[in-house]
Each structure stands twice: as structure tokens, then as C-alpha cells.
Scaffold this motif. Structure first.
Motif, PDB file in Angstrom:
ATOM      1  N   SER A 156      14.455  -1.412  38.293  1.00 36.25           N
ATOM      2  CA  SER A 156      13.872  -2.625  38.887  1.00 36.25           C
ATOM      3  C   SER A 156      12.950  -3.292  37.871  1.00 36.25           C
ATOM      4  N   GLY A 157      12.487  -4.514  38.202  1.00 36.18           N
ATOM      5  CA  GLY A 157      11.608  -5.244  37.294  1.00 36.18           C
ATOM      6  C   GLY A 157      10.316  -4.490  36.998  1.00 36.18           C
ATOM      7  N   GLY A 158       9.697  -3.927  38.040  1.00 37.97           N
ATOM      8  CA  GLY A 158       8.466  -3.172  37.846  1.00 37.97           C
ATOM      9  C   GLY A 158       8.675  -1.920  37.015  1.00 37.97           C
ATOM     10  N   GLN A 159       9.815  -1.245  37.228  1.00 36.35           N
ATOM     11  CA  GLN A 159      10.128  -0.045  36.437  1.00 36.35           C
ATOM     12  C   GLN A 159      10.388  -0.405  34.980  1.00 36.35           C
ATOM     13  N   ALA A 184       6.288 -12.035  35.987  1.00 38.83           N
ATOM     14  CA  ALA A 184       7.623 -11.988  36.590  1.00 38.83           C
ATOM     15  C   ALA A 184       7.725 -10.992  37.746  1.00 38.83           C
ATOM     16  N   LEU A 185       6.594 -10.365  38.131  1.00 38.59           N
ATOM     17  CA  LEU A 185       6.619  -9.313  39.147  1.00 38.59           C
ATOM     18  C   LEU A 185       6.003  -9.798  40.453  1.00 38.59           C
ATOM     19  N   ASP A 186       6.400  -9.155  41.564  1.00 38.75           N
ATOM     20  CA  ASP A 186       5.793  -9.526  42.839  1.00 38.75           C
ATOM     21  C   ASP A 186       4.369  -8.971  42.903  1.00 38.75           C
ATOM     22  N   VAL A 187       3.596  -9.435  43.887  1.00 44.55           N
ATOM     23  CA  VAL A 187       2.164  -9.152  43.943  1.00 44.55           C
ATOM     24  C   VAL A 187       1.866  -7.657  44.016  1.00 44.55           C
ATOM     25  N   THR A 188       2.649  -6.910  44.781  1.00 47.65           N
ATOM     26  CA  THR A 188       2.408  -5.471  44.933  1.00 47.65           C
ATOM     27  C   THR A 188       2.618  -4.736  43.616  1.00 47.65           C
ATOM     28  N   ILE A 189       3.740  -5.027  42.933  1.00 41.85           N
ATOM     29  CA  ILE A 189       4.034  -4.386  41.649  1.00 41.85           C
ATOM     30  C   ILE A 189       3.030  -4.851  40.600  1.00 41.85           C
ATOM     31  N   GLY A 216      -7.497 -14.766  38.634  1.00 34.18           N
ATOM     32  CA  GLY A 216      -7.559 -13.707  39.638  1.00 34.18           C
ATOM     33  C   GLY A 216      -6.958 -12.400  39.155  1.00 34.18           C
ATOM     34  N   VAL A 217      -5.973 -12.486  38.282  1.00 26.87           N
ATOM     35  CA  VAL A 217      -5.301 -11.295  37.775  1.00 26.87           C
ATOM     36  C   VAL A 217      -6.253 -10.411  36.963  1.00 26.87           C
ATOM     37  N   VAL A 218      -7.193 -11.039  36.243  1.00 36.65           N
ATOM     38  CA  VAL A 218      -8.036 -10.278  35.325  1.00 36.65           C
ATOM     39  C   VAL A 218      -9.385  -9.879  35.927  1.00 36.65           C
ATOM     40  N   ALA A 219      -9.607 -10.218  37.200  1.00 34.85           N
ATOM     41  CA  ALA A 219     -10.908  -9.964  37.815  1.00 34.85           C
ATOM     42  C   ALA A 219     -11.343  -8.509  37.706  1.00 34.85           C
ATOM     43  N   ASN A 220     -10.405  -7.586  37.842  1.00 34.37           N
ATOM     44  CA  ASN A 220     -10.756  -6.165  37.849  1.00 34.37           C
ATOM     45  C   ASN A 220     -10.344  -5.420  36.592  1.00 34.37           C
ATOM     46  N   ILE A 221      -9.787  -6.128  35.615  1.00 29.89           N
ATOM     47  CA  ILE A 221      -9.310  -5.418  34.417  1.00 29.89           C
ATOM     48  C   ILE A 221     -10.094  -5.792  33.164  1.00 29.89           C
ATOM     49  N   ALA A 222     -10.662  -7.001  33.124  1.00 27.96           N
ATOM     50  CA  ALA A 222     -11.289  -7.493  31.882  1.00 27.96           C
ATOM     51  C   ALA A 222     -12.760  -7.112  31.767  1.00 27.96           C
ATOM     52  N   ASP A 223     -13.175  -6.811  30.537  1.00 26.68           N
ATOM     53  CA  ASP A 223     -14.599  -6.647  30.227  1.00 26.68           C
ATOM     54  C   ASP A 223     -15.189  -8.005  29.854  1.00 26.68           C
TER      55      ASP A 223
END
Length: 352
Positions: A156-159, A184-189, A216-223
Motif C-alpha cells: 500500500s502507499g503507507g507501506q 500522497a497519504l490519507d490522514v491516518t497513515i 498543521g503537519v509539523v505542529a508536533n514534529i518540528a523543533d
């Protein structure tokens, strides 16, 4: 803290039939050991061109007009293609946006993951395959041992994105560039991949440059977060500063266009207009025509960086001492209040 990368005054143009496009205009930033720097902005803002230049993967019609990219004290832009081949995948790796086009459809995935280790570290086939299997299990590929000889189209795309991440990490690179790896992935993946990158960073201590158009994607990953517009970094600071104490009107627009559970607005904000034509870059602030808070000087002169804190700066005339006070959107005012609350809580904790 050691700086893994230093980009200084980078300027890149592209030769086109219509003329010379000034794609990257005087960009400077650094990346520290073990940190995640997110570069955000609309499509066409220069994010991908900037990061591809870090691996010297620019198109044939690209011209580096000025600047340096220092890695281990050496200017990447001065290295030969042979020297760069030794660096790519070994010291600096990249995760591309679409995993299907990044994988070889004719080669089993186990061999694709193991190959960089055999090329860069001269590992034996047995050693490389063992490490590849360990890494595929680490990135959470289901039944990795049984699927080691499967081909990309069987996943699958996520894999497939997990497989691409394993390829990028097999040689324990010092810098990992992730160019919109979840688009290119859905929100859960997407959430799973972001959590995976955070977890892997703790384990392998890699520094990450994360490219996205979605704050929003980087809210919890970026320093730290760098906001790009029209080929320039217009604001840079810690993730907390950019999300809760934004100072550039463009950052206000990006944050205002993010869906939020807490938002009381019935419709999302949209930044009016379109980015400028970089065949003829504007004389003043590139965001001027789209900026409802623009001053007269914005049309005439590019703003310098104004320091908000030691870690936070923004290029906007609204921060000049003589600038009038403006009332930003309600959403931004709420964020400012939240930032003050966070600061007070931190001060109390530090004094305990």
C-alpha cells in the motif's frame, strides 16, 4: 550544539524560455544536530528547490548565483558529481514525496533497502540483508520477513513510504531530508508516518529537514520552523514561536487557513491573490499585494529581518519601531494570548 548544515545567502535561478526565474533569493538557515527544521510555504515558494540543492540535485537549467551550503565545514556546491554520489544516501539522505516513483518496480524491496549499505559501506550481502530486515521491522512494515522478496506494487502507499524511509536510513545518515513525505497519504497513515519519523529520530539521532505546505503537519514534529514565500525565508523561529507568536502577515494567513477544532469561524480564511512572478521579482516586499496590513514602504523597499527573540525573526516592516499597531485576525490574537500563557507557565516552572 553542533551545526550539521549551514546555508548562507543562497541564490538560485532557472533558465526558461520566458527568461530567468529567480527561484531562491538570499536564503540562509542552519540545522543543528538532532533537531527537526520544518520549511513551510505555498507551492512554488522555493521549499523543494532549496532542499534539493542540499544534495546538489538541481535540474540542468538551474544556476547557483550565490551562496554556500556547508556540511562538515565543506561547501557542497563545490563538490564534483563523484564526490556527491559518495555523500548522497550515506551522509545525507532524502525521502521523496511519491514513494511509488522512488522505488524500482523491477527489484524486490529487501534488495532495494540493502543496496545502499553494500554500495557505501561495502557490507556483504548477508550483512546488508540482515540490517535491511531489521530496519524494515523498525519502521513498522507488517510481516517484513515474509514480504522481504515482494515488489513495490504489492504494498500500500503507507507501506511503500515506510520502505522508502528504511532506504533513506539504512546508512545512518547525519541529515535526513523529507520532501513532503506524507502528501500522497490519507490522514491516518500520515499521522503514523509522522510519529514514525519522531520515534526514529530519537533512536538514530538524525537531523531532519522536513518540507511541507501544511503548517498543521509539523505542529508536533518540528523543533524550529522556517516560513518561505516567493523564494525567501520571511519568518523563522521555534515551533512554539511560529505557531503561537507569529509575526509575519503571511504566517498569519497560513495559520488562519488551518482547520481547527477550537476555531469559531464558519469558514476558513484564504490568503487573497497569488504569489508574484519571479521572472521579475518585486522591488519591495513580495507579499505586499496580498497583505491587507501593508505599509507604503512595502511597495518600495524589501524589509530586513527584525528580531522578535534570540531564536525568532521575521522580515516585515510591521516590526519596525515606527510602524503603526495593527489588529491581526482574531485567530492570531488568540494564539498570542496562548503564547503569553505558555511563557508564564514556563517561567513559573523554571523558578520552582
Amino acid at each position: 550544539m553542533k551545526k550539521m548544515l549551514e546555508v548562507k545567502n543562497l541564490e538560485i535561478s532557472f533558465d526558461t524560455f520566458a527568461g530567468k526565474v529567480q527561484a531562491i533569493r538570499n536564503v540562509s538557515f542552519d540545522l543543528k544536530k538532532g533537531e527537526t527544521l520544518a520549511i513551510v510555504g505555498e507551492s512554488g515558494s522555493g521549499k523543494s528547490v532549496t532542499t534539493r540543492s542540499l544534495m546538489k540535485l538541481l535540474a540542468s537549467n538551474a544556476n547557483v548565483e550565490n551562496g554556500e551550503i556547508l556540511f562538515d565545514g565543506q561547501n557542497i556546491l563545490e563538490k564534483s558529481e563523484g564526490e556527491m554520489r559518495k555523500l548522497r544516501g550515506s551522509k545525507i539522505s532524502m525521502i521523496f514525496q511519491d514513494p511509488m516513483t522512488s522505488l524500482d518496480p523491477t527489484m524486490p524491496i529487501g534488495k532495494q533497502v540493502a543496496e545502499p549499505l553494500m554500495i557505501h559501506h561495502q557490507a556483504s550481502k548477508k550483512e546488508a540483508y540482515k540490517k535491511a530486515l531489521e530496519l524494515l521491522e523498525m519502521v513498522g512494515l507488517p510481516n517484513a520477513k515474509d514480504r522481504f522478496k515482494n515488489y513495490p506494487h504489492q504494498f500500500s502507499g503507507g507501506q511503500r513510504q515506510r520502505i522508502v524511509i528504511a532506504i533513506a536510513l539504512i546508512c545512518n545518515p547525519e541529515v535526513l531530508i523529507a520532501d513532503e513525505p506524507t502528501t500522497a497519504l490519507d490522514v491516518t497513515i500520515q499521522a503514523q508516518i509522522l510519529e514514525l519519523l519522531k520515534d526514529l529520530q530519537k533512536k538514530v539521532k538524525t537531523s531532519i529537514v522536513f518540507i511541507t505546505h501544511d503548517l498543521g503537519v509539523v505542529a508536533n514534529i518540528a523543533d524550529r520552523v522556517a516560513v518561505m514565500y516567493a523564494g525567501k525565508i520571511v519568518e523563522i523561529g521555534t515551533a512554539e514561536e511560529i505557531f503561537y507568536n507569529p509575526r509575519h502577515p503571511y504566517t498569519w494567513g497560513l495559520l488562519g487557513s488551518m482547520p481547527s477544532i477550537e476555531s469559531s469561524a464558519s469558514r476558513l480564511y484564504a490568503i487573497p491573490g497569488t504569489p508574484p512572478d519571479l521572472l521579475q521579482p518585486p522591488k519591495g516586499d513580495a507579499f505586499y499585494p496580498r497583505n491587507e496590513f501593508a505599509l507604503k514602504i512595502d511597495a518600495e523597499q524589501q524589509p530586513p529581518y527584525f528580531e522578535v527573540s534570540k531564536t525568532h525573526k521575521a522580515a516585515t516592516w510591521l516590526l519596525a519601531p515606527q510602524a503603526p499597531e495593527v489588529t491581526p485576525p482574531e485567530e492570531i490574537q488568540k494564539r498570542w494570548k496562548k503564547f503569553e500563557e505558555l511563557k508564564r507557565a514556563k517561567e513559573v516552572k523554571d523558578n520552582e
